[in-house]
Design an enzyme around this catalytic site. Structure first.
Site, PDB file in Angstrom:
ATOM      1  CB  SER A 147      -0.952  -0.078   1.195  1.00  0.00           C
ATOM      2  OG  SER A 147      -1.911   0.946   1.139  1.00  0.00           O
ATOM      3  CG  HIS A 189      -5.273  -0.117  -1.985  1.00  0.00           C
ATOM      4  ND1 HIS A 189      -5.677  -1.124  -1.133  1.00  0.00           N
ATOM      5  CD2 HIS A 189      -4.360   0.608  -1.316  1.00  0.00           C
ATOM      6  CE1 HIS A 189      -5.015  -1.009   0.011  1.00  0.00           C
ATOM      7  NE2 HIS A 189      -4.210   0.033  -0.066  1.00  0.00           N
ATOM      8  CD  GLU A 216      -7.574  -3.885  -1.672  1.00  0.00           C
ATOM      9  OE1 GLU A 216      -8.278  -4.843  -1.265  1.00  0.00           O
ATOM     10  OE2 GLU A 216      -7.842  -2.684  -1.455  1.00  0.00           O
TER      11      GLU A 216
END
Lengths: 290, 290
Positions: A147, A189, A216
């Site tokens: 992330s 993401h 993800e």
């Protein structure tokens, strides 16, 4: 002790790899990765970093939650590691502490947790810790980030941006990142937060880099030869602007759509590879799969 | 012919300087520079580039006015040059044309006019022309740019921004530039357009680089040893964030002021020097003036 006064500042570009070494792997992960020992992503990271002999450093700086580092450590334990340290760089002063720099120097693998990538850049950027991480990766230390951590490994980092398929001026804001590689701009993401537009926007400013959109529970393992291998359950979107004929960005008003002609797109899955040098994609069944 | 298919893409960081060569000078000029033969800035550029034997290439791409290249050429003529070419890269396809690449390869000096830096980045970024310019500078070709051209020479370029003394989140937007140097982030028309706030904002994202704010009719001559010498009539503002204790950027809302603790500032005039390696300023009277 302020190491910066003792050592020359290395210019912010990937540090030079010594002649007899290979650069470490650079591993952006798209977030939402399952923190379980069955994760192929974490298994591969541990394997590269020395298996049970790995010395793994977890940096949870991006996260506001105290538990981020601990959950990751627990999974590494399940995967057989004992050499694990959580190095929580909370302030720029932490990034100059000799004992912290020593821990970073002895790592074989580094894992940045998720959270806020600007917290990573403002805390670590330009410090001795950044210097150690950069020269470490240049000499063979493998650096992964999920992330926010995935964004941070790049020279040009998407700091903030908006969702949506169509690129618009102002949709993505860049910041300098840790700079382990200049060749890619990572977004994470990717499908889940509908980010093709903002990655196209980031590339539209100057179409020299390759865009790497990571879903993800998916990871782009970028090898020392700059060939990417995909791991995980989602897709890796490669956005190649190298044949771009036109970008309207220079004449586009803030918030208006940006016109682009000639972008190449690939969607890759686990086992597929992409060569950043030749800009060729190799699905797992391809005869020329590297 | 598409050279990109024939030659390897060089990663976007300063190109490597060959062992027996020195990097060319990098010369951001703050705009508003007087296009006259008495300009100390242009005299110094011509001198570095070979005097009357210089082969100067003018790139007016940033400008919408046809006259920008011609006015610059006229001054170089007054300064005794005959080897001057205007290379107007209007499209990305122009940046792949063999005769244009050949002209760029034989230059001893290059001058980017002012205008819109995003036009430079979107047209030239990632093309063979960019590659030739970058490897040229690495091998000794001197590259100057005024206004938009000054911003463009950097790895991290301020693409757009707002005026005002206090840094605010979102006040400066970065884009990848030509990448001749990673060490500085340049801003131009510095005093005239009240740009300290936006330069501080750009540095606040990741405080690794040195900020160089160039007033109009002023230039930062950055030597191959990364020592800057100031020429011209205005000031050069050096913003050094290397001792920064804190940046609030990660937790600041868009449009709100950014808190910074520990920024160092120098205002330098013609003849003064600044060493980017040691981060030391040397006013012209200083005993240690390099």
């Amino acid at each position: 002790m302020n190491f910066r006064k003792l050592e020359r500042i290395i210019a912010m570009s990937p540090a030079q790899t010594p002649k007899n070494r290979k650069r470490g792997w650079i591993i952006p992960i798209g977030g939402g990765d399952r923190k379980v020992h069955t994760s192929t992503i974490l298994q591969r990271l541990v394997e590269l970093s020395g298996g049970s002999d790995a010395r793994m450093v977890i940096i949870p700086t991006a996260s506001q939650l105290d538990t981020a580092g601990q959950r990751t450590r627990d999974v590494f334990r399940e995967l057989g590691l004992s050499g694990i340290e959580i190095v929580d760089l909370e302030t720029r002063a932490d990034c100059e502490r000799p004992e912290i720099l020593e821990t970073l120097r002895t790592a074989t693998g580094v894992f940045f947790t998720g959270g806020n990538q600007l917290r990573l850049a403002t805390t670590i950027g330009g410090t001795s810790a950044a210097k150690v991480l950069r020269s470490g990766n240049a000499s063979g230390v493998h650096i992964a980030g999920t992330s926010a951590g995935a964004a941070f490994v790049c020279e040009h980092m998407i700091a903030i941006g908006k969702s949506g398929g169509t690129p618009k001026r102002g949709m993505a804001s860049l910041s300098p990142g840790l700079g382990l590689t200049n060749r890619v701009i990572v977004d994470q993401h990717f499908r889940e937060r509908d980010r093709l537009g903002r990655l196209l926007t980031a590339l539209a400013y100057n179409p020299f880099a390759t865009g790497v959109g990571v879903d993800e529970d998916t990871a782009a393992f970028i090898g020392p030869d700059d060939v990417i291998e995909v791991f995980g359950s989602g897709g890796l979107t490669i956005v190649d602007p190298s044949e771009l004929e036109f970008s309207s960005m220079a004449d586009t008003n803030m918030g208006a759509a940006v016109g682009l002609v000639g972008v190449k797109l690939h969607i890759l899955l686990a086992g597929d590879k992409y060569d950043l040098n030749s800009r060729q994609a190799y699905p797992i069944g391809d005869a020329n799969h590297p």
